[in-house]
Design an enzyme around this catalytic site. Structure first.
Site, mmCIF file in Angstrom:
data_model
loop_
_atom_site.group_PDB
_atom_site.id
_atom_site.type_symbol
_atom_site.label_atom_id
_atom_site.label_comp_id
_atom_site.label_asym_id
_atom_site.label_seq_id
_atom_site.Cartn_x
_atom_site.Cartn_y
_atom_site.Cartn_z
ATOM 1 N N GLY A 1 193.655 -5.328 131.411
ATOM 2 C CA GLY A 1 193.649 -3.895 131.726
ATOM 3 C C GLY A 1 193.342 -3.027 130.536
ATOM 4 O O GLY A 1 192.753 -1.938 130.684
ATOM 5 N N THR B 1 162.133 -2.793 130.931
ATOM 6 C CA THR B 1 163.211 -3.480 131.637
ATOM 7 C C THR B 1 163.116 -4.999 131.454
ATOM 8 O O THR B 1 162.059 -5.534 131.080
ATOM 9 C CB THR B 1 163.151 -3.174 133.140
ATOM 10 O OG1 THR B 1 161.924 -3.717 133.669
ATOM 11 C CG2 THR B 1 163.207 -1.669 133.407
ATOM 12 N N SER C 1 157.873 4.761 132.875
ATOM 13 C CA SER C 1 157.085 4.395 131.700
ATOM 14 C C SER C 1 155.710 3.846 132.079
ATOM 15 O O SER C 1 155.099 3.106 131.314
ATOM 16 C CB SER C 1 157.850 3.366 130.860
ATOM 17 O OG SER C 1 159.049 3.922 130.381
ATOM 18 N N LEU D 1 188.696 -10.497 129.031
ATOM 19 C CA LEU D 1 189.742 -11.124 128.229
ATOM 20 C C LEU D 1 190.722 -10.096 127.661
ATOM 21 O O LEU D 1 191.837 -10.458 127.281
ATOM 22 C CB LEU D 1 189.114 -11.946 127.102
ATOM 23 C CG LEU D 1 188.358 -13.196 127.568
ATOM 24 C CD1 LEU D 1 187.631 -13.845 126.402
ATOM 25 C CD2 LEU D 1 189.303 -14.200 128.232
ATOM 26 N N GLY E 1 163.038 0.768 126.724
ATOM 27 C CA GLY E 1 162.132 -0.042 125.927
ATOM 28 C C GLY E 1 161.376 -1.081 126.746
ATOM 29 O O GLY E 1 160.668 -1.926 126.200
ATOM 30 N N GLN F 1 157.737 -3.858 117.811
ATOM 31 C CA GLN F 1 158.811 -3.505 116.892
ATOM 32 C C GLN F 1 159.931 -2.774 117.613
ATOM 33 O O GLN F 1 161.115 -3.001 117.337
ATOM 34 C CB GLN F 1 158.280 -2.645 115.736
ATOM 35 C CG GLN F 1 159.381 -2.209 114.770
ATOM 36 C CD GLN F 1 158.865 -1.683 113.463
ATOM 37 O OE1 GLN F 1 158.033 -2.315 112.812
ATOM 38 N NE2 GLN F 1 159.342 -0.517 113.046
ATOM 39 N N GLU F 2 159.585 -1.885 118.541
ATOM 40 C CA GLU F 2 160.606 -1.180 119.313
ATOM 41 C C GLU F 2 161.479 -2.175 120.074
ATOM 42 O O GLU F 2 162.718 -2.074 120.066
ATOM 43 C CB GLU F 2 159.950 -0.205 120.295
ATOM 44 C CG GLU F 2 160.934 0.475 121.226
ATOM 45 C CD GLU F 2 160.279 1.466 122.187
ATOM 46 O OE1 GLU F 2 160.969 1.920 123.121
ATOM 47 O OE2 GLU F 2 159.079 1.781 121.996
#
Length: 382
Positions: A343, A368, A135, A340, A366, A244-245
């Site tokens: 499995g 990192t 980006s 929690l 968006g 906004q993104e």
């Protein structure tokens, strides 16, 4: 604490979205996850129900209400239903792509595109990221060179959400390759243009029902009338819409964390170990207490950020804080909640397993977490 940002219109809208998901989405999630794409019909169904283009003026078939709380509700309800990946295309369409059309498209472009966008008949995508460049907008290699009344577009993009389904792609390209930021423009490419090809639907760790694709442009001749805004101002437009993104991603993050908490709380009430419910164990209660507190605090920050956005006061720093905190919260919450479940948490028949895989990318796309910290850090004047 009671959330106070919604009124009765928002409550009614939430009820409608929840009903829509129950009827049109819930029973189809497994099918879409296997197909690694949602059907185009999801967009037209959402459009018919009034869940696309809420901010589009009524004259173009939209809701005429530029209130991001409605966008927020859609993202939350898909997350609560364990269908965040299926809803991602809709939120990208509403939250990330549409603002460009509303803010910088000219009258002719609005007449041409907005009715279809609001109806879900025109699916949108935005193409910034490139192979090997990521980006880093200043070093984008895709070019769009003016040739008379057309631009000749060459290059490729990757990791494009809605990449397979999209009909209209906002492409970041260099109209002046000799420049960095100042050479960047936004060119709208439409389905069926000669030389525009889609690569494979990328196989991903999570978000399986969301199509994510490579896009290729080989001498695509795009009419000059598809230039979005002014030539050379693409970088400024992208920076204008990134808050906004990032808020949209943060809102989805805290909603996903809340969903994971709710699923886990219900599970530990019923699951027995050594004759007692898992929830009766102090270690379980303490873990859930920590999660409940963090989710509650994050929720109220996200709510206030949405109100700031509505008031046109949301800064890039505030949006970065929302994305950083809420997506990091999402990651550690779903990880702790899966633990929690024991499995069973590793089994895909439980939504927590899917949520775990889906959560990992939100700290990447968006911008990192590291980039968010850099934006915030630069604002501290230290």
């Amino acid at each position: 604490m009671r959330r106070t940002i919604f009124d009765t219109d928002h409550d009614a809208f939430r009820d409608s979205v929840r009903t829509f998901i129950s009827r049109n989405v819930a029973d189809r999630i497994d099918e879409w996850e296997s197909a690694q794409i949602v059907p185009r019909a999801l967009f037209t169904e959402a459009g018919a129900a009034g869940f696309l283009g809420m901010a589009v003026p009524e004259e173009f078939g939209g809701g005429g209400v530029p209130d991001f709380r409605f966008n927020m509700i859609i993202g939350e309800e898909f997350a609560y239903a364990g269908a965040g990946a299926a809803g991602l295309g809709l939120t990208l369409h509403n939250d990330i792509c549409l603002p460009y059309l509303l803010s910088i498209a000219d009258d002719e472009q609005k007449q041409r595109w907005l009715p279809g966008v609001a109806a879900g008949e025109i699916i949108t995508a935005i193409a910034m990221t490139e192979p090997g460049v990521g980006s880093d907008l200043a070093n984008i290699a895709t070019t769009a060179i003016r040739d008379g009344d057309e631009y000749v577009l060459n290059g490729s993009k990757t990791f494009i959400t809605n990449g397979i389904n999209s009909d209209l792609v906002i492409v970041a390209a260099k109209t002046d390759p000799s420049q960095k930021h100042k050479g960047l423009s936004l060119i709208v490419v439409e389905r069926g243009m000669a030389g525009f090809e889609r690569g494979r639907n990328l196989a991903k760790l999570g978000l399986h029902s969301q199509d994510t694709a490579e896009l290729f442009f080989d001498d695509v001749r795009v009419p000059a009338s598809n230039l979005l805004g002014e030539e050379g101002k693409g970088f400024a437009y992208l920076m204008q819409n990134l808050p906004q993104e990032r808020l949209s991603i943060g809102v989805a993050g805290v909603a996903a964390a809340r969903a994971a908490f709710d699923w886990t709380k219900e599970y530990v009430r019923e699951r027995k170990v050594f004759g007692d419910a898992v929830g009766a164990l102090p270690t379980t209660r303490h873990a859930l207490a920590q999660i409940a507190t963090e989710v509650e605090v994050a929720q109220h920050y996200a709510d206030q950020a949405v109100l700031s956005l509505n008031a046109d006061e949301l800064s890039a720093v505030d949006a970065s804080m929302a994305k950083l905190w809420c997506t990091e919260l999402q990651g550690r919450t779903v990880d702790r909640c899966l633990q929690l479940f024991g499995g069973y948490g590793f089994m895909l028949e439980y939504p927590i397993a899917r949520a775990y895989a889906d959560a990992r990318v939100t700290r990447i796309y968006g911008g990192t977490s590291e980039i968010m910290k850099e934006i915030i850090g630069r604002s501290l004047d230290v």
